[in-house]
Design a protein around this motif. Structure first.
Motif, PDB file in Angstrom:
ATOM      1  N   ASP A 172       8.378  39.991  34.152  1.00  0.00           N
ATOM      2  CA  ASP A 172       9.830  39.839  34.074  1.00  0.00           C
ATOM      3  C   ASP A 172      10.333  38.791  35.059  1.00  0.00           C
ATOM      4  N   SER A 173       9.397  38.075  35.692  1.00  0.00           N
ATOM      5  CA  SER A 173       9.791  37.114  36.719  1.00  0.00           C
ATOM      6  C   SER A 173       9.069  35.791  36.536  1.00  0.00           C
ATOM      7  N   TYR A 174       9.630  34.786  37.189  1.00  0.00           N
ATOM      8  CA  TYR A 174       9.012  33.464  37.274  1.00  0.00           C
ATOM      9  C   TYR A 174       8.613  33.220  38.721  1.00  0.00           C
ATOM     10  N   GLU A 175       7.565  32.434  38.894  1.00  0.00           N
ATOM     11  CA  GLU A 175       7.091  32.061  40.223  1.00  0.00           C
ATOM     12  C   GLU A 175       8.165  31.227  40.934  1.00  0.00           C
ATOM     13  N   GLU A 176       8.548  31.657  42.114  1.00  0.00           N
ATOM     14  CA  GLU A 176       9.653  31.034  42.831  1.00  0.00           C
ATOM     15  C   GLU A 176       9.408  29.554  43.150  1.00  0.00           C
ATOM     16  N   THR A 177       8.225  29.217  43.622  1.00  0.00           N
ATOM     17  CA  THR A 177       7.975  27.831  44.043  1.00  0.00           C
ATOM     18  C   THR A 177       8.088  26.860  42.876  1.00  0.00           C
ATOM     19  N   GLN A 178       7.651  27.270  41.695  1.00  0.00           N
ATOM     20  CA  GLN A 178       7.744  26.372  40.545  1.00  0.00           C
ATOM     21  C   GLN A 178       9.191  26.196  40.108  1.00  0.00           C
ATOM     22  N   VAL A 179       9.959  27.269  40.105  1.00  0.00           N
ATOM     23  CA  VAL A 179      11.380  27.181  39.750  1.00  0.00           C
ATOM     24  C   VAL A 179      12.117  26.316  40.772  1.00  0.00           C
ATOM     25  N   ASP A 180      11.851  26.542  42.051  1.00  0.00           N
ATOM     26  CA  ASP A 180      12.515  25.757  43.099  1.00  0.00           C
ATOM     27  C   ASP A 180      12.221  24.264  42.963  1.00  0.00           C
ATOM     28  N   ALA A 181      10.972  23.922  42.679  1.00  0.00           N
ATOM     29  CA  ALA A 181      10.607  22.505  42.509  1.00  0.00           C
ATOM     30  C   ALA A 181      11.334  21.900  41.312  1.00  0.00           C
ATOM     31  N   PHE A 182      11.432  22.640  40.236  1.00  0.00           N
ATOM     32  CA  PHE A 182      12.146  22.172  39.047  1.00  0.00           C
ATOM     33  C   PHE A 182      13.629  21.962  39.358  1.00  0.00           C
ATOM     34  N   LEU A 183      14.228  22.909  40.047  1.00  0.00           N
ATOM     35  CA  LEU A 183      15.650  22.794  40.370  1.00  0.00           C
ATOM     36  C   LEU A 183      15.913  21.634  41.321  1.00  0.00           C
ATOM     37  N   ASP A 184      14.973  21.342  42.216  1.00  0.00           N
ATOM     38  CA  ASP A 184      15.116  20.156  43.078  1.00  0.00           C
ATOM     39  C   ASP A 184      15.200  18.893  42.227  1.00  0.00           C
ATOM     40  N   ARG A 185      14.379  18.809  41.187  1.00  0.00           N
ATOM     41  CA  ARG A 185      14.404  17.633  40.311  1.00  0.00           C
ATOM     42  C   ARG A 185      15.707  17.579  39.515  1.00  0.00           C
ATOM     43  N   ALA A 186      16.202  18.752  39.098  1.00  0.00           N
ATOM     44  CA  ALA A 186      17.471  18.797  38.371  1.00  0.00           C
ATOM     45  C   ALA A 186      18.610  18.318  39.272  1.00  0.00           C
ATOM     46  N   VAL A 187      18.606  18.740  40.520  1.00  0.00           N
ATOM     47  CA  VAL A 187      19.629  18.290  41.477  1.00  0.00           C
ATOM     48  C   VAL A 187      19.506  16.783  41.689  1.00  0.00           C
ATOM     49  N   GLU A 188      18.283  16.303  41.817  1.00  0.00           N
ATOM     50  CA  GLU A 188      18.064  14.856  41.978  1.00  0.00           C
ATOM     51  C   GLU A 188      18.683  14.076  40.815  1.00  0.00           C
ATOM     52  N   LEU A 189      18.463  14.544  39.604  1.00  0.00           N
ATOM     53  CA  LEU A 189      19.032  13.874  38.430  1.00  0.00           C
ATOM     54  C   LEU A 189      20.551  13.954  38.430  1.00  0.00           C
ATOM     55  N   MET A 190      21.086  15.126  38.656  1.00  0.00           N
ATOM     56  CA  MET A 190      22.544  15.315  38.622  1.00  0.00           C
ATOM     57  C   MET A 190      23.229  14.485  39.698  1.00  0.00           C
ATOM     58  N   ALA A 191      22.631  14.432  40.894  1.00  0.00           N
ATOM     59  CA  ALA A 191      23.220  13.643  41.988  1.00  0.00           C
ATOM     60  C   ALA A 191      23.193  12.156  41.655  1.00  0.00           C
ATOM     61  N   ALA A 192      22.156  11.724  40.956  1.00  0.00           N
ATOM     62  CA  ALA A 192      22.040  10.313  40.580  1.00  0.00           C
ATOM     63  C   ALA A 192      23.032   9.929  39.474  1.00  0.00           C
ATOM     64  N   ILE A 193      23.343  10.880  38.617  1.00  0.00           N
ATOM     65  CA  ILE A 193      24.249  10.614  37.491  1.00  0.00           C
ATOM     66  C   ILE A 193      25.716  10.647  37.944  1.00  0.00           C
ATOM     67  N   ASP A 194      26.057  11.662  38.727  1.00  0.00           N
ATOM     68  CA  ASP A 194      27.463  11.869  39.117  1.00  0.00           C
ATOM     69  C   ASP A 194      27.957  10.839  40.091  1.00  0.00           C
TER      70      ASP A 194
END
Length: 194
Positions: A172-194
């Motif tokens: 019922d869970s996802y591995e925290e480190t993998q989710v955190d790394a993915f979200l870091d990349r999402a933030v990187e993209l969003m910060a670059a776009i905005d």
């Protein structure tokens, strides 16, 4: 640089009560001093610093330290300033096409994982007794990211930065480190776009 970083980041922060944990003030002050120097003189002799460094910095918890929410908010503004400068530098040096290619590549990497089925976007913890992030909470944020990237739905970069997921175990869970790394990349993209 048009942005005055000194106006974005306060010289000091409020401290939490003596018995309460906050960020180590000395560490925060040293990092922000280094960040100011790097931002104000990017071609200078200071050790290079960028948005990724700001996003990944951490500070030791100490009693009576700086208020974490205030420091985190300042770090978000600093990260955004570095991301804008990085985007502007890339465009001025290599052209807008280079920036668009970079954004497209990062977007493609994120979309590959976002379009996996619910429950299959990230690894599950190796042992059923290990805690991870609640799968439904993470999948919900992933659906919001799809809306942001593909349907122009509003989503702030701060909502992704500050996402909090309930704890869960096993399948019922996802591995925290993998989710955190993915979200870091999402933030990187969003910060670059905005």
């Amino acid at each position: 640089m048009a942005l005055d970083i000194r106006r974005q980041i306060p010289a000091t922060f409020e401290r939490v009560e003596r018995g309460t944990y906050g960020y180590n003030a000395k560490q925060v002050d040293e990092f922000l001093k280094r960040a100011r120097v790097a931002f104000e003189d990017p071609a200078g002799t200071a050790r290079p610093l960028g948005s990724t460094d700001v996003r990944s910095v951490s500070f030791d918890p100490v009693k009576g330290g700086y208020d974490a929410a205030s420091v985190d908010s300042a770090l978000d503004r600093l990260e955004d300033a570095f991301a804008r400068r990085e985007r502007d530098d890339l465009i001025s040096q290599q052209g807008e096409e280079a920036w668009l290619r970079q954004i497209g590549k990062l977007s493609g990497l994120l979309r590959g994982r976002l379009h996996r089925p619910d429950g299959e976007r990230f690894r599950h913890p190796a042992k059923s007794s290990v805690r991870g992030y609640n799968m439904e909470d993470v999948d919900g944020l992933c659906l919001e990211l799809i809306g942001y990237l593909e349907q122009d739905q509003p989503l702030s970069v701060d909502a992704v930065r500050r996402a909090v997921f309930r704890a869960a175990k096993g399948q019922d869970s996802y591995e925290e480190t993998q989710v955190d790394a993915f979200l870091d990349r999402a933030v990187e993209l969003m910060a670059a776009i905005d």
